[in-house]
Design a protein around this motif. Sequence first.
Motif, short mmCIF file in Angstrom:
data_model
loop_
_atom_site.label_atom_id
_atom_site.label_comp_id
_atom_site.label_asym_id
_atom_site.label_seq_id
_atom_site.Cartn_x
_atom_site.Cartn_y
_atom_site.Cartn_z
N GLU A 142 0.82 -1.21 0.00
CA GLU A 142 0.00 0.00 0.00
C GLU A 142 0.86 1.26 0.00
N ALA A 146 0.94 3.82 -3.02
CA ALA A 146 0.30 5.09 -2.69
C ALA A 146 1.25 6.27 -2.81
N PHE A 183 -0.29 10.16 1.42
CA PHE A 183 -0.77 8.81 1.13
C PHE A 183 -2.27 8.77 1.42
#
Length: 299
Positions: A142, A146, A183
């Motif tokens: 992630e 991101a 993010f």
Amino acid sequence: MVAVLGDYERHLVSERDLAPHTVRAYLGDVRTLLVHAGRLGHAGVDTLDLRSLRSWLALQQTTGRSRTTLARRATAARVFTAWLLRSGRAEVDAGALLGSPRAGRPLPEVLRPDEARALVESAAAAADDGSPVGLRDVAILELLYATGIRVGELCGLDVDDLDFERNVLRVLGKGRKERTVPFGHPAARAVRRWLEDGRPSLRVEGAGAALLLGARGRRIDQRAVRRIVHARVAEVPGAPDLGPHGLRHTAATHLLEGGADLRTVQELLGHASMSTTQIYTHVSSERLRTAYRQAHPRA
């Protein structure tokens, strides 16, 4: 020449404050140059000339070195000879007129948006059992997708580098330049779950403030992250084989295709030059056709 090489290493480390990997690359290139110069009869660096440098590069070419490698080594030679002149070890800069082949800039392979979604979703599904390693892997994927940060920047993150109130993280990039990168909420959720349910189970004494931990409980290293990313991407049907840098390419490409301007992407990625960021401006033919239909009066 050995003594000069030692002085040059101290210059790169202490005065230029280059990263260890960059220092090793520069020293390796210069070391091969000095060996070649010795074979040509040069007893010291003060007699290096342009002809010797060109001979060294020509030898690299005959042994099958790529254009990218030749360009990097030519740069290393020019930096070295410029330092020789500045430090009084040579009367002329032998590499000032040294040319280098233009390195090819192949378009990087990237994941499609649906493949990127499948990547993080499959990792999240595998982590449903709450295993610390699974939660960590989701947080890694992630964050890489991101933010588009480099793998070294990811591994260097500390817990305090994340600001969950603003959803930004503080990154120490190349040249020890600090930047702030945002993010999204999915990455925030993944990192929070890792910090609450995963990290305490893996952490051992000596882990310090490291955000991401390896199987032994200390700060994770870049090789481990590369293995994780390659293995997770391989689980996505039809996806190209990508590592952490491939996710960086993917993040940059998706930002531009989503409407972000090039200057913003440059800042997010931490590129010193806009020309480095421009490699990501390749777009799909469908997006070209759509833009053409919307913008051209005779479309």
